[in-house]
Enzyme design. Structure first.
Site, PDB file in Angstrom:
ATOM      1  N   ASP A 112       0.793  -1.228   0.000  1.00  0.00           N
ATOM      2  CA  ASP A 112       0.000   0.000   0.000  1.00  0.00           C
ATOM      3  C   ASP A 112       0.826   1.278   0.000  1.00  0.00           C
ATOM      4  OD1 ASP A 112       1.098   0.057   2.538  1.00  0.00           O
ATOM      5  OD2 ASP A 112      -0.754  -0.522   3.553  1.00  0.00           O
ATOM      6  N   GLU A 142      -2.175   5.240   2.943  1.00  0.00           N
ATOM      7  CA  GLU A 142      -2.130   3.840   2.521  1.00  0.00           C
ATOM      8  C   GLU A 142      -3.501   3.276   2.165  1.00  0.00           C
ATOM      9  OE1 GLU A 142       1.537   4.628   4.928  1.00  0.00           O
ATOM     10  OE2 GLU A 142      -0.607   5.046   5.192  1.00  0.00           O
ATOM     11  N   ARG A 168       2.306   7.665  10.352  1.00  0.00           N
ATOM     12  CA  ARG A 168       2.113   9.106  10.272  1.00  0.00           C
ATOM     13  C   ARG A 168       1.033   9.588  11.236  1.00  0.00           C
ATOM     14  NH1 ARG A 168       3.340  12.811   6.086  1.00  0.00           N
ATOM     15  NH2 ARG A 168       4.235  11.061   4.931  1.00  0.00           N
TER      16      ARG A 168
END
Length: 380
Positions: A95, A130, A218
């Protein structure tokens, strides 16, 4: 015989494509490897370990932190490699932005795309970007290699033709079992891949229960990682026999968050915490096998831990690997400090709870995913 171009650049991608790369080459197929340059230092170590030197390498200057800059740069440079290599099939895994742009470049050149680890979904905005990368690759790929029945069902629900979806298991299990076997046979000593600080730490605390911690996503940058660190502080203070190893992601923001989170830790507890550099893959597999349980936001570690019968506390609010939670091998704890402490305490205090989370088999596969993928690619 088809020719293949494997487009990978991050640590998880390299690990998850390694067994398939080796298998296709052993069967006489022409497989070229494109390194997209995202995890440069750890990537080169992995390429050497798996014996798969890149045929093409992209230099990836990061002049901007913006995802748009990364996507545009990767697409332009991958597109040139695809044009030069002119493969029959582009292989992408997972991803990442390199997987998405690799699939898009293949589509632009009218080359069939095979998506390994297809169909994972949270159904939410996170993980960003992703989740959207997966969906977009799903619109571009010709073959969809789903690791589980749930991933297969996700793809069918999105309108992917069922005869292009193949439930094969996850190649990460193939890789983890392959490394574990090499270690058990004495063909590789994982201590050689560990920093000296970590080797000494593990030797000093060889009889202690060990918690392995990783955090890098993140969505967890900033306060969430500091909250994870705060939970580790509480656990170290509450359990004098507990030791913790935390391989810290090289991203400067993550490193700052971890340092801030442990700034006030007392010396006695601090001696039972090892903050180490990112580990080579065989060292991480050995550490997973050694640990009592892990606290992580990594998808790969969720999968690898399941292959080694190690319970997982997932430091996220959702996971695209829901099968592990449903099977009882993992618990979603998010990044709330007290929730992490409470769930870790159950594993440390209650033997029955711990044993229930030690799964006899991974829900992600049996170690034969690469074999199944290669058969599909060769025969369809």
């Amino acid at each position: 015989m088809r020719t293949y171009l494997a487009c990978v650049g991050t640590r998880p991608e390299i690990i998850k494509i390694a067994v398939l790369y080796r298998l296709l080459r052993e069967q006489g197929h022409h497989v070229q490897l494109l390194h997209t340059g995202q995890h440069e230092e750890v990537a080169q170590v992995l390429y050497r370990f798996f014996g798969m030197p890149p045929d093409y390498q992209i230099e990836l200057p990061r002049r901007s932190p913006l995802l748009g800059n990364l996507t545009a740069t990767l697409l332009e440079r991958i597109d040139k490699v695809v044009e030069e290599a002119d493969p029959d099939v582009v292989l992408v895994q997972g991803d990442t932005t390199s997987a998405f742009t690799g699939a898009l470049a293949g589509y632009y050149h009218n080359i069939s795309v095979a998506h390994i680890e297809a169909g994972l979904r949270t159904g939410e905005h996170e993980p960003f970007p992703e989740e959207k990368n997966r969906e977009l690759i799903g619109r571009l790929a010709h073959w969809h290699f789903a690791p589980t029945a749930q991933a297969q069902a996700n793809l069918i629900r999105e309108g992917i033709e069922p005869d292009r979806i193949f439930m094969v298991g996850n190649t990460v299990i193939d890789a983890a079992l392959w490394v574990r076997e090499r270690i058990s046979q004495g063909l590789f000593d994982p201590r050689l891949a560990m920093p000296r600080q970590l080797r000494n730490f593990l030797a000093q605390y060889s009889q202690n229960r060990l918690m392995l911690v990783t955090a890098h996503r993140r969505e967890n940058w900033g306060q969430p990682i500091r909250d994870i660190a705060a939970a580790v502080v509480k656990l170290l203070n509450a359990y004098p026999e507990l030791v913790v190893v935390w391989p810290v992601h090289p991203n400067p923001s993550v490193q700052d968050d971890v340092s801030t989170g442990f700034a006030g830790l007392a010396a006695q507890a601090r001696s039972r915490l090892c903050l180490t550099e990112p580990l080579d893959y065989p060292a991480m597999i050995a550490l997973l096998a050694r640990c009592y349980f892990s606290l992580t936001d990594s998808g790969g570690i969720q999968e690898e831990a399941s292959a080694l019968a190690r319970p997982v506390l997932i430091a996220r609010h959702s996971t695209e690997r829901q099968e592990l939670v449903q099977a009882g091998g993992a618990c979603l704890v998010g990044t709330d400090t007290q929730r992490i402490v409470d769930e870790a305490a159950k594993l440390l205090d209650d033997e029955a709870t711990y044993r229930r989370m030690q799964l006899p088999a991974s829900p992600f596969g049996d170690g034969q995913a690469a074999e199944r993928i290669s058969k599909v690619l060769i025969t369809t």
